[in-house]
Design a protein around this motif. Structure first.
Motif, PDB file in Angstrom:
ATOM      1  N   GLY A  47      26.856  58.838  43.260  1.00 36.22           N
ATOM      2  CA  GLY A  47      26.763  57.754  42.285  1.00 36.22           C
ATOM      3  C   GLY A  47      28.066  57.082  41.928  1.00 36.22           C
ATOM      4  N   TRP A  48      29.193  57.485  42.516  1.00 39.42           N
ATOM      5  CA  TRP A  48      30.488  56.909  42.156  1.00 39.42           C
ATOM      6  C   TRP A  48      30.740  55.607  42.909  1.00 39.42           C
ATOM      7  CZ3 TRP A  48      33.015  58.477  38.033  1.00 39.42           C
ATOM      8  CH2 TRP A  48      32.809  59.779  37.569  1.00 39.42           C
ATOM      9  N   TYR A  49      31.164  54.582  42.154  1.00 40.33           N
ATOM     10  CA  TYR A  49      31.511  53.312  42.768  1.00 40.33           C
ATOM     11  C   TYR A  49      32.754  52.732  42.095  1.00 40.33           C
ATOM     12  CZ  TYR A  49      29.147  51.030  38.760  1.00 40.33           C
ATOM     13  OH  TYR A  49      28.767  50.614  37.498  1.00 40.33           O
ATOM     14  N   MET A  50      33.471  51.879  42.832  1.00 40.47           N
ATOM     15  CA  MET A  50      34.722  51.310  42.330  1.00 40.47           C
ATOM     16  C   MET A  50      34.455  50.186  41.339  1.00 40.47           C
ATOM     17  SD  MET A  50      37.955  49.632  44.392  1.00 40.47           S
ATOM     18  CE  MET A  50      37.343  47.965  44.514  1.00 40.47           C
ATOM     19  N   VAL A  51      35.187  50.189  40.227  1.00 42.82           N
ATOM     20  CA  VAL A  51      35.188  49.079  39.280  1.00 42.82           C
ATOM     21  C   VAL A  51      36.387  48.183  39.578  1.00 42.82           C
ATOM     22  CG1 VAL A  51      35.244  48.407  36.850  1.00 42.82           C
ATOM     23  CG2 VAL A  51      33.986  50.459  37.556  1.00 42.82           C
ATOM     24  N   PHE A  52      37.595  48.749  39.513  1.00 40.31           N
ATOM     25  CA  PHE A  52      38.773  48.008  39.957  1.00 40.31           C
ATOM     26  C   PHE A  52      39.874  48.970  40.346  1.00 40.31           C
ATOM     27  CE2 PHE A  52      40.132  48.402  35.466  1.00 40.31           C
ATOM     28  CZ  PHE A  52      41.484  48.703  35.614  1.00 40.31           C
ATOM     29  N   GLU A  53      40.795  48.473  41.170  1.00 36.60           N
ATOM     30  CA  GLU A  53      42.017  49.175  41.505  1.00 36.60           C
ATOM     31  C   GLU A  53      43.149  48.150  41.514  1.00 36.60           C
ATOM     32  OE1 GLU A  53      41.750  51.565  45.013  1.00 36.60           O
ATOM     33  OE2 GLU A  53      39.916  52.595  44.349  1.00 36.60           O
ATOM     34  N   ASP A  54      44.207  48.454  40.775  1.00 30.12           N
ATOM     35  CA  ASP A  54      45.333  47.531  40.652  1.00 30.12           C
ATOM     36  C   ASP A  54      46.594  48.222  41.157  1.00 30.12           C
ATOM     37  OD1 ASP A  54      47.110  45.547  40.061  1.00 30.12           O
ATOM     38  OD2 ASP A  54      46.557  45.357  37.948  1.00 30.12           O
ATOM     39  N   ASP A  55      47.150  47.698  42.248  1.00 26.85           N
ATOM     40  CA  ASP A  55      48.391  48.221  42.817  1.00 26.85           C
ATOM     41  C   ASP A  55      49.608  47.412  42.379  1.00 26.85           C
ATOM     42  OD1 ASP A  55      47.096  50.253  44.294  1.00 26.85           O
ATOM     43  OD2 ASP A  55      46.560  48.811  45.848  1.00 26.85           O
ATOM     44  N   PHE A  56      49.402  46.461  41.488  1.00 27.78           N
ATOM     45  CA  PHE A  56      50.473  45.633  40.927  1.00 27.78           C
ATOM     46  C   PHE A  56      51.282  44.957  42.033  1.00 27.78           C
ATOM     47  CE2 PHE A  56      49.453  48.883  37.768  1.00 27.78           C
ATOM     48  CZ  PHE A  56      49.063  48.066  36.720  1.00 27.78           C
ATOM     49  N   GLU A  57      50.545  44.414  42.990  1.00 21.27           N
ATOM     50  CA  GLU A  57      51.162  43.622  44.058  1.00 21.27           C
ATOM     51  C   GLU A  57      51.307  42.191  43.564  1.00 21.27           C
ATOM     52  OE1 GLU A  57      52.290  44.676  46.847  1.00 21.27           O
ATOM     53  OE2 GLU A  57      51.464  46.710  46.953  1.00 21.27           O
ATOM     54  N   GLY A  58      52.508  41.766  43.330  1.00 17.68           N
ATOM     55  CA  GLY A  58      52.748  40.418  42.834  1.00 17.68           C
ATOM     56  C   GLY A  58      53.955  40.387  41.935  1.00 17.68           C
ATOM     57  N   THR A  59      54.015  39.363  41.097  1.00 15.03           N
ATOM     58  CA  THR A  59      55.158  39.183  40.202  1.00 15.03           C
ATOM     59  C   THR A  59      54.743  39.096  38.740  1.00 15.03           C
ATOM     60  OG1 THR A  59      55.052  36.772  40.495  1.00 15.03           O
ATOM     61  CG2 THR A  59      56.494  38.009  41.986  1.00 15.03           C
TER      62      THR A  59
END
Length: 347
Positions: A47-59
Motif C-alpha cells: 500500500g505504500w506510494y510516493m507523495v513527493f521527494e525533494d532533492d533540492f536540485e536548483g537555486t
C-alpha cells in the motif's frame, strides 16, 4: 524542550527531570517487544506510494520537486520559518543573544537546502530583525497567517500537510556549540486540550542536542495538549554507535494510525503509541535554533555557547526530504474540527 518562545517553564521542568533520571541508565528497550512493525516501508509494496521527494536540485525552494501520480496539491510546498524572534535573550543586558529566524539564512545550492547560523552586527533584511544578533532559520510546509511573531492558534495556511505515512530526510547536522537542528511535524490543532494527542501532536523525529554527549545519542519526542500547564510529553534518548555529527545521516518516521516508529540510518530507534497517536494532518519543519545565552537546548542537554565568530558555526545541510503515504491508512484520517475543546493559549 525548546520549541517556541512561549514554551512553558513547566513543560521544560518536566522534561529536564525525566531526562535527568533517564540519562543515568541504559535506555528502556521494551518498545522492541510490543508488537510494532519496525520494518522500513518499501515503495510500491503493502500500500505504500510516493507523495513527493525533494532533492533540492536548483537555486531556490520549490524547484524540481518530484510528485507522485496521486498528488493533487500545491506544487509550492516550502517556505521559510516565521520571520521573527525565536528566543528572547536570557540576559536582558545582552539582547544580542536572542535568536532570530530570518529568511536571509536560507539558501539552496549544490543539491542542498542550506540553513546558515550566524552572528551579525550589521544585519539587514526585509523584516523586523535587529542590526545585531544571532540569526538562523528553517524550512517548513505552512505559512503563518498575519503576524509572524504569533505562532499560537490555528491561523495557519497549509502548503502541505499529511496524516500518517513515512517521512524521511537526509541531513548533515551542524557540529557547532550552542545550536541544534531538528526534523519535526506539527498540527495547528496541537494546542487543543482534552483529546490527548489524537487532535494533533508535535512529533520530533530528531533533535541534535547531544554535541557534548560523545556524539552517540539522539532524542525523539512527542508533545500534545499545548505548551502550558496541560501539556504532556513523551520522549526517548537512544544510544547509538555512529557519530551523527560526522557527515550525512538519515532520520525517518513511520506514522501509522496505531503507533509511531522512528529510524536513524535505516534502523529503528524508538516506537510508541504515545498520546493515542495523532489522527490529523500535520506540516513538516526542518529548523535550526540557537541558545539564548544559557547554553541549553532540548532534552535538558547542555549544548554550549554559540560563537560570535562565524568561522566556528557550521551550516545545516538538507540533502533530501521524501514523503510517502499508505493507502491502507487513509480511511483513519480525521479533520481538526471533529475534536471539541479549547486551545490552550498560554506560553
Amino acid at each position: 524542550m525548546k520549541k517556541f518562545v512561549y514554551l512553558s517553564i513547566i513543560t521544560a521542568i518536566i522534561i529536564s527531570i525525566a531526562l535527568l533520571f533517564g540519562c543515568s541508565k541504559k535506555p528502556d528497550m521494551s518498545w522492541k517487544d510490543k508488537g510494532y512493525d519496525l520494518s522500513v516501508p518499501v515503495l510500491g509494496e503493502d500500500g505504500w506510494y510516493m507523495v513527493f521527494e525533494d532533492d533540492f536540485e536548483g537555486t531556490a525552494l520549490n524547484e524540481n520537486i518530484s510528485f507522485g501520480d496521486r498528488y493533487d496539491g500545491s506544487k509550492e510546498i516550502w517556505t521559510t520559518s516565521p520571520h521573527a524572534i525565536r528566543w528572547e535573550s536570557n540576559d536582558e543586558s545582552k539582547p544580542e543573544q536572542a535568536c532570530w529566524w530570518c529568511p536571509e539564512m536560507v539558501e539552496v545550492k549544490d543539491s542542498n537546502a542550506i540553513i546558515h547560523s550566524r552572528y551579525e552586527d550589521n544585519h539587514t533584511c526585509n523584516g523586523d530583525c535587529p542590526a545585531s544578533g544571532r540569526f538562523t532559520s528553517g524550512i517548513e510546509t505552512r505559512m503563518i497567517s498575519g503576524d509572524n511573531n504569533n505562532n499560537k492558534g490555528t491561523a495557519d495556511t497549509m502548503l502541505f500537510s499529511q496524516a500518517f505515512g513515512y517521512f524521511e530526510c537526509r541531513v548533515k547536522i551542524p557540529d557547532s556549540q550552542g545550536l541544534w537542528s531538528a526534523f519535526w511535524l506539527q498540527s495547528s490543532n496541537q494546542r487543543k486540550v482534552g483529546n490527548e494527542g489524537e487532535d494533533g501532536t508535535e512529533i520530533d523525529v530528531y533533535e541534535s542536542a547531544f554535541i557534548n554527549s560523545k556524539n552517540s545519542k539522539m532524542g525523539h519526542a512527542l508533545l500534545w495538549d499545548g505548551y502550558g500547564s496541560d501539556s504532556k510529553v513523551e520522549d526517548y534518548i537512544g544510544n547509538l554507535e555512529q557519530n551523527l555529527y560526522d557527515g550525512y545521516h538519515t532520520y525517518a518516521l513511520k506514522w501509522t494510525p496505531e503507533y509511531y516508529v522512528f529510524y536513524i540510518d535505516g534502523q529503528p530507534t524508538w516506537a510508541t503509541d504515545g498520546g493515542d497517536v495523532s489522527k490529523v494532518k500535520e506540516f513538516l519543519r526542518l529548523t535550526v535554533e540557537i541558545d539564548a545565552g544559557d547554553g541549553f537546548g532540548p532534552h535538558g542537554q547542555e549544548i554550549g555557547q554559540f560563537s560570535h565568530n562565524n568561522a566556528d558555526n557550521e551550516d545545516f545541510m538538507i540533502d533530501y526530504v521524501k514523503v510517502w503515504q499508505n493507502e491502507n491508512y487513509e480511511q483513519f484520517i480525521r479533520n481538526d474540527d471533529e475534536f471539541i475543546g479549547e486551545n490552550d493559549m498560554m506560553n
